[in-house]
Design a protein around this motif. Sequence first.
Motif, PDB file in Angstrom:
ATOM      1  N   ARG A 225      -0.773   8.626  -4.803  1.00 42.28           N
ATOM      2  CA  ARG A 225      -0.359   9.009  -3.451  1.00 42.28           C
ATOM      3  C   ARG A 225      -0.540   7.860  -2.472  1.00 42.28           C
ATOM      4  O   ARG A 225       0.322   7.616  -1.619  1.00 42.28           O
ATOM      5  CB  ARG A 225      -1.161  10.228  -2.998  1.00 42.28           C
ATOM      6  CG  ARG A 225      -0.875  11.486  -3.802  1.00 42.28           C
ATOM      7  CD  ARG A 225      -1.791  12.623  -3.406  1.00 42.28           C
ATOM      8  NE  ARG A 225      -1.569  13.801  -4.231  1.00 42.28           N
ATOM      9  CZ  ARG A 225      -2.281  14.915  -4.166  1.00 42.28           C
ATOM     10  NH1 ARG A 225      -3.278  14.991  -3.290  1.00 42.28           N
ATOM     11  NH2 ARG A 225      -2.015  15.942  -4.953  1.00 42.28           N
ATOM     12  N   LEU A 226      -1.654   7.158  -2.579  1.00 44.99           N
ATOM     13  CA  LEU A 226      -1.868   6.023  -1.687  1.00 44.99           C
ATOM     14  C   LEU A 226      -0.858   4.912  -1.956  1.00 44.99           C
ATOM     15  O   LEU A 226      -0.314   4.302  -1.019  1.00 44.99           O
ATOM     16  CB  LEU A 226      -3.290   5.484  -1.860  1.00 44.99           C
ATOM     17  CG  LEU A 226      -4.423   6.318  -1.265  1.00 44.99           C
ATOM     18  CD1 LEU A 226      -5.760   5.662  -1.553  1.00 44.99           C
ATOM     19  CD2 LEU A 226      -4.244   6.485   0.236  1.00 44.99           C
ATOM     20  N   ASN A 227      -0.578   4.648  -3.231  1.00 44.86           N
ATOM     21  CA  ASN A 227       0.363   3.588  -3.567  1.00 44.86           C
ATOM     22  C   ASN A 227       1.771   3.913  -3.088  1.00 44.86           C
ATOM     23  O   ASN A 227       2.526   3.010  -2.716  1.00 44.86           O
ATOM     24  CB  ASN A 227       0.372   3.346  -5.077  1.00 44.86           C
ATOM     25  CG  ASN A 227      -0.828   2.550  -5.538  1.00 44.86           C
ATOM     26  OD1 ASN A 227      -1.196   1.560  -4.930  1.00 44.86           O
ATOM     27  ND2 ASN A 227      -1.447   2.974  -6.625  1.00 44.86           N
ATOM     28  N   ALA A 228       2.129   5.189  -3.103  1.00 44.38           N
ATOM     29  CA  ALA A 228       3.451   5.577  -2.609  1.00 44.38           C
ATOM     30  C   ALA A 228       3.579   5.253  -1.126  1.00 44.38           C
ATOM     31  O   ALA A 228       4.611   4.727  -0.671  1.00 44.38           O
ATOM     32  CB  ALA A 228       3.688   7.063  -2.856  1.00 44.38           C
ATOM     33  N   VAL A 229       2.524   5.540  -0.353  1.00 49.82           N
ATOM     34  CA  VAL A 229       2.544   5.216   1.074  1.00 49.82           C
ATOM     35  C   VAL A 229       2.562   3.701   1.273  1.00 49.82           C
ATOM     36  O   VAL A 229       3.331   3.164   2.085  1.00 49.82           O
ATOM     37  CB  VAL A 229       1.338   5.843   1.789  1.00 49.82           C
ATOM     38  CG1 VAL A 229       1.298   5.420   3.254  1.00 49.82           C
ATOM     39  CG2 VAL A 229       1.378   7.358   1.678  1.00 49.82           C
ATOM     40  N   GLY A 230       1.708   2.998   0.531  1.00 46.93           N
ATOM     41  CA  GLY A 230       1.654   1.554   0.646  1.00 46.93           C
ATOM     42  C   GLY A 230       2.975   0.889   0.282  1.00 46.93           C
ATOM     43  O   GLY A 230       3.396  -0.088   0.914  1.00 46.93           O
ATOM     44  N   PHE A 231       3.656   1.439  -0.725  1.00 44.91           N
ATOM     45  CA  PHE A 231       4.946   0.876  -1.148  1.00 44.91           C
ATOM     46  C   PHE A 231       5.989   1.005  -0.046  1.00 44.91           C
ATOM     47  O   PHE A 231       6.769   0.072   0.200  1.00 44.91           O
ATOM     48  CB  PHE A 231       5.423   1.574  -2.415  1.00 44.91           C
ATOM     49  CG  PHE A 231       6.792   1.147  -2.860  1.00 44.91           C
ATOM     50  CD1 PHE A 231       6.984  -0.074  -3.471  1.00 44.91           C
ATOM     51  CD2 PHE A 231       7.896   1.974  -2.667  1.00 44.91           C
ATOM     52  CE1 PHE A 231       8.250  -0.482  -3.879  1.00 44.91           C
ATOM     53  CE2 PHE A 231       9.155   1.582  -3.065  1.00 44.91           C
ATOM     54  CZ  PHE A 231       9.334   0.349  -3.679  1.00 44.91           C
ATOM     55  N   VAL A 232       6.040   2.154   0.613  1.00 48.73           N
ATOM     56  CA  VAL A 232       6.989   2.338   1.716  1.00 48.73           C
ATOM     57  C   VAL A 232       6.718   1.313   2.819  1.00 48.73           C
ATOM     58  O   VAL A 232       7.648   0.690   3.363  1.00 48.73           O
ATOM     59  CB  VAL A 232       6.902   3.772   2.262  1.00 48.73           C
ATOM     60  CG1 VAL A 232       7.740   3.910   3.526  1.00 48.73           C
ATOM     61  CG2 VAL A 232       7.364   4.773   1.213  1.00 48.73           C
ATOM     62  N   LEU A 233       5.456   1.123   3.148  1.00 48.67           N
ATOM     63  CA  LEU A 233       5.106   0.154   4.187  1.00 48.67           C
ATOM     64  C   LEU A 233       5.441  -1.267   3.754  1.00 48.67           C
ATOM     65  O   LEU A 233       5.906  -2.081   4.567  1.00 48.67           O
ATOM     66  CB  LEU A 233       3.614   0.272   4.523  1.00 48.67           C
ATOM     67  CG  LEU A 233       3.179   1.583   5.172  1.00 48.67           C
ATOM     68  CD1 LEU A 233       1.671   1.641   5.316  1.00 48.67           C
ATOM     69  CD2 LEU A 233       3.843   1.765   6.532  1.00 48.67           C
ATOM     70  N   TRP A 234       5.227  -1.572   2.483  1.00 49.87           N
ATOM     71  CA  TRP A 234       5.540  -2.924   2.003  1.00 49.87           C
ATOM     72  C   TRP A 234       7.050  -3.159   1.994  1.00 49.87           C
ATOM     73  O   TRP A 234       7.509  -4.283   2.244  1.00 49.87           O
ATOM     74  CB  TRP A 234       4.960  -3.152   0.616  1.00 49.87           C
ATOM     75  CG  TRP A 234       4.916  -4.609   0.261  1.00 49.87           C
ATOM     76  CD1 TRP A 234       5.773  -5.310  -0.528  1.00 49.87           C
ATOM     77  CD2 TRP A 234       3.940  -5.553   0.723  1.00 49.87           C
ATOM     78  NE1 TRP A 234       5.408  -6.629  -0.591  1.00 49.87           N
ATOM     79  CE2 TRP A 234       4.283  -6.814   0.168  1.00 49.87           C
ATOM     80  CE3 TRP A 234       2.820  -5.459   1.550  1.00 49.87           C
ATOM     81  CZ2 TRP A 234       3.542  -7.965   0.416  1.00 49.87           C
ATOM     82  CZ3 TRP A 234       2.082  -6.623   1.805  1.00 49.87           C
ATOM     83  CH2 TRP A 234       2.452  -7.847   1.235  1.00 49.87           C
TER      84      TRP A 234
END
Length: 318
Positions: A225-234
């Motif tokens: 879940r955290l990586n999904a959010v981080g990926f969108v931001l990246w």
Amino acid sequence: MEIAELSDLLVWAAATALAVAMIAFAVDLGRRTDERVGARTQERAVVGAGPTTSVTADAPVGAEPRRRAAGIAMSTTWLATAMLLAAIVLRGLAAGRAPWANMYEFTMVGSFIALVVFLVLNLRRDVRFLGAFVTGLATLFLVVGLNSFHVAATGVQPALQNYWLVLHVGVAIVATGIFTVSFVMSALQLLRDSRDTGSPFLTRPGFRWLDRTPGPTALESMSFRLNAVGFVLWTFTIIGGAIWAEDAWGRYWGWDPKEVWSFVIWVVYAAYLHARTTRGWSGRRAAWFVVVGYACVLFNFTGVNLIFNGKHSYSGIS
């Protein structure tokens, strides 16, 4: 004392407080492990003693003990985070701009975001088992930043005097802070999975604290879940960087080392999300994806800035 000096002093104070928090979190994790082992021993004794054996109300079997060390650790972490926020604000005032235009400032603000992510997660569920590792990384990053990356709080070159400094770099820092916490979860997932499958090294008594962490599946779910959010931001970081590059240098993409490695990071995390959601990859394979992705993030911040020459070299920004 000048504002910039006060900012640096607050960063040192925050690093010291985080070191104390790290020790307190580690003590809490170790004590909970010892108490769980003791509870199991007591349970076996009660079962083996027959029906006449009673357990006193003062020491119920399996009761959650008071976690004084965890309370100290959380309070100290909140204090350190507040001091870091004050240091960031003062740094911005001293420089007269957004305080994330070089490697030192990126380290300072990135550590702050990682701590905020950890603290916000704790408001939703108990993830204090991450505390020793998140505060440990933040302490390491701040000390390295102060000793190796520190520069005077001054203005920036004309190419950076743009609102994209706030948007592009700011979003990149938030993504990096999120990736930091998700990396800790995936690293713990690998350790816990190895212990559960009988790793000779990790089944030693010194690693009993791993029994106090959630199972590999729960850790993987939180990390995803955290990586999904981080990926969108990246993704926004890369898009914003391209728009800024066109405005500053007249081209959207130029194969600059920073641009290339930012894209490599995007590819690794995109492959991780794709493999996990459509190919059914899970467990250790998914966790190693996250570890590799975070290694690319660290190299993009350190190696690319220090080894390669490019249009981003003068600033050390991501």
